[in-house]
Design an enzyme around this catalytic site. Structure first.
Site, PDB file in Angstrom:
ATOM      1  N   CYS A  43       1.109  -1.315  -0.044  1.00 56.20           N
ATOM      2  CA  CYS A  43      -0.068   0.079  -0.034  1.00 56.20           C
ATOM      3  C   CYS A  43       0.808   1.173   0.019  1.00 56.20           C
ATOM      4  O   CYS A  43       2.139   1.027   0.163  1.00 56.20           O
ATOM      5  CB  CYS A  43      -0.993   0.076   1.194  1.00 56.20           C
ATOM      6  SG  CYS A  43       0.168  -0.238   2.657  1.00 56.20           S
ATOM      7  N   GLU A 164       0.412  -0.814  16.077  1.00 52.77           N
ATOM      8  CA  GLU A 164      -0.504   0.213  15.805  1.00 52.77           C
ATOM      9  C   GLU A 164      -1.294   0.656  17.014  1.00 52.77           C
ATOM     10  O   GLU A 164      -1.611   1.657  17.358  1.00 52.77           O
ATOM     11  CB  GLU A 164      -1.167  -0.058  14.593  1.00 52.77           C
ATOM     12  CG  GLU A 164      -2.171   1.353  14.244  1.00 52.77           C
ATOM     13  CD  GLU A 164      -2.943   1.039  12.900  1.00 52.77           C
ATOM     14  OE1 GLU A 164      -2.613   0.397  12.025  1.00 52.77           O
ATOM     15  OE2 GLU A 164      -4.105   1.578  12.939  1.00 52.77           O
ATOM     16  N   SER A 298       0.662 -10.141  10.069  1.00 54.11           N
ATOM     17  CA  SER A 298       0.047  -9.039   9.354  1.00 54.11           C
ATOM     18  C   SER A 298      -1.402  -9.052   9.475  1.00 54.11           C
ATOM     19  O   SER A 298      -2.012  -9.832   9.255  1.00 54.11           O
ATOM     20  CB  SER A 298       0.476  -8.870   7.842  1.00 54.11           C
ATOM     21  OG  SER A 298      -0.411  -8.221   7.064  1.00 54.11           O
ATOM     22  N   SER A 299      -1.907  -7.959   9.941  1.00 56.42           N
ATOM     23  CA  SER A 299      -3.335  -7.896  10.494  1.00 56.42           C
ATOM     24  C   SER A 299      -4.127  -7.865   9.088  1.00 56.42           C
ATOM     25  O   SER A 299      -5.146  -8.612   9.081  1.00 56.42           O
ATOM     26  CB  SER A 299      -3.709  -6.599  11.251  1.00 56.42           C
ATOM     27  OG  SER A 299      -5.017  -6.225  11.379  1.00 56.42           O
ATOM     28  N   ASN A 300      -3.831  -7.007   8.199  1.00 53.11           N
ATOM     29  CA  ASN A 300      -4.547  -6.875   7.080  1.00 53.11           C
ATOM     30  C   ASN A 300      -4.721  -8.212   6.392  1.00 53.11           C
ATOM     31  O   ASN A 300      -5.625  -8.486   5.678  1.00 53.11           O
ATOM     32  CB  ASN A 300      -4.277  -5.661   6.369  1.00 53.11           C
ATOM     33  CG  ASN A 300      -3.143  -5.905   5.480  1.00 53.11           C
ATOM     34  OD1 ASN A 300      -3.219  -6.300   4.439  1.00 53.11           O
ATOM     35  ND2 ASN A 300      -1.950  -5.327   6.001  1.00 53.11           N
TER      36      ASN A 300
HETATM   37  S1  SF4 Z   1      -2.435  -0.529   5.573  1.00 54.99           S
HETATM   38 FE1  SF4 Z   1      -1.196   0.559   7.141  1.00 54.99          FE
HETATM   39  S2  SF4 Z   1       0.546   1.605   6.209  1.00 54.99           S
HETATM   40 FE2  SF4 Z   1      -0.829   0.832   4.580  1.00 54.99          FE
HETATM   41  S3  SF4 Z   1      -2.269   2.624   3.854  1.00 54.99           S
HETATM   42 FE3  SF4 Z   1      -3.160   1.341   5.873  1.00 54.99          FE
HETATM   43  S4  SF4 Z   1      -2.521   2.196   7.588  1.00 54.99           S
HETATM   44 FE4  SF4 Z   1      -0.993   3.082   5.974  1.00 54.99          FE
END
Ligand code: SF4
Length: 384
Positions: A43, A164, A298-300
């Protein structure tokens, strides 16, 4: 920066992935179809953090450079940082970490940010800071600081041990430390909090459960009167919405329909949202299985796996080396939270359609490696 970007590009670029994306995300090789999500991988926040860390090695030549924890949640990228000579400090530095650093040293703060106390201590050691905190994370901080100023308790939907969330919680205490916060991990925890808001309950029992994830001196009777929900930027949208509506209902029930003591700020970042939306779109196509590439912490990425498993067999791998053979796969099980080995992951059927996506901390070269390995195991000729 041009020099830096060229170096970053050389480490993480993938011609195959770029071509695949440009051609609409579908590649048919023999009897195997690879379908790539529209949005995947690095990202903007991660790209910026990596660029700044690389730039630090060029600007501060001769200075020792330390990284606070991990630059992002990807072991391959963190290993690259070490190969550039960047040293490691714990995300929550130990006293020996602080003793190690001093005047002239550079400390890189990762994209997730760091706790205010940690930043202050680093500064007090005379170090200079290269702050790569993502702007989207800082917008969450703005919201929780506002809550603190206005006497509203921040309910943070996140993982309490995630860098975070720790950083956000420290901002929720406000400039004078009087702000209150409570971290809830999932809907089940939000349900517990909601029931307390609605009907009271035993504060001791409440604190037994939430004592370690709330601000010092938290009192559920006093501190749940006015609440504001914020979330770690990388949470699952559907879960955040369910938590939002459950807490709002609880306030409405307690305050006879009045919800003015509840506020909410949507703080899921654009990149997380786009990756989740693109995966839903990908899953609407005919797929036999899904491979999700990314760091296990990694959370996402974990949320992408969660979305995938609700629809089709989904495999969470760190990199191509996890694709051991046609039969065997090493993958992360998000429920038991460890890497395990399974068999029978790649069906024998003559034609196969495989979805691929990757979390915001996964570089394209790792996605390419995974695609090539899949094709190799299928006996297909990978593209040149
Ligand atoms: S995933 Fe984390 S680093 Fe990437 S845009 Fe979102 S907040 Fe920012």
């Amino acid at each position: 920066m041009l020099e830096v970007q060229a170096q970053v590009e050389s480490h993480y670029h993938s011609h195959l992935v770029n071509t695949l994306r440009a051609e609409g995300g579908t590649m048919i090789t023999g009897k195997t179809t690879i379908r790539l999500a529209k949005q995947f991988g690095f990202c903007y926040g991660v790209e910026r953090a990596i660029d700044l860390a690389y730039a630090a090695t060029k600007v501060f030549v001769g200075n020792r450079i330390f990284l606070l924890g991990e630059i992002i949640h990807n072991p391959d990228v963190n290993a690259q940082m070490q190969s550039l000579g960047i040293r490691h400090l714990h995300a929550r530095p130990t006293s020996s970490d602080f003793e190690e650093i001093g005047t002239g040293d550079i400390v890189v703060v990762p994209a997730f940010g760091a706790e205010t106390e940690t930043i202050e201590k680093i500064k007090s050691r005379g170090c200079r800071i290269v702050d790569t905190t993502c702007g989207d994370v800082m917008s969450v901080w703005k919201r929780v600081r506002q809550n603190a100023r206005e006497g509203v308790t921040s309910i943070i939907h996140g993982k309490s041990s995630h860098e975070e969330t720790l950083a956000t919680a420290s901002r929720a205490r406000g400039a004078d430390g009087s702000g209150r916060y409570l971290v809830v991990f999932d809907l089940e925890e939000a349900e517990f909090v909601s029931r307390f808001i609605e009907g009271g309950g035993d504060p001791k029992e409440f604190m037994k459960r939430f004592g370690s994830v709330s601000s010092p001196g938290f009192d559920p009777v006093r501190d749940l009167i006015r609440i504001g929900l914020a979330n770690q930027t990388t949470m699952l949208r559907s879960e955040t919405e369910a938590i939002q509506s459950r807490l709002r209902d609880a306030i409405a029930k307690r305050d006879h329909g009045d919800t003015s003591s509840f506020r909410v700020f949507d703080t899921i970042c654009g990149a997380t949202q786009e990756r989740q939306d693109s995966l839903f779109e990908l899953l609407d196509k005919t797929l036999d299985l899904l491979v999700v590439v990314g760091g296990y912490n990694s959370s996402n990425t974990t949320h992408l796996v969660e979305i995938g498993t609700q629809r089709i067999p989904s495999w969470f791998i760190r990199n191509a080396s996890c694709l051991v053979s046609k039969d065997e796969i090493r993958h992360y099980d998000i429920h038991i939270k460890q890497e395990i080995t399974s068999t029978g992951w790649l069906p024998e059927s003559s034609s196969l359609s495989i979805g691929i996506t990757a979390g915001a901390s996964c570089p394209n070269n790792l996605i390419e490696d995974a695609i090539r390995r899949i094709l190799e195991l299928r006996g297909e000729k990978p593209p040149v």
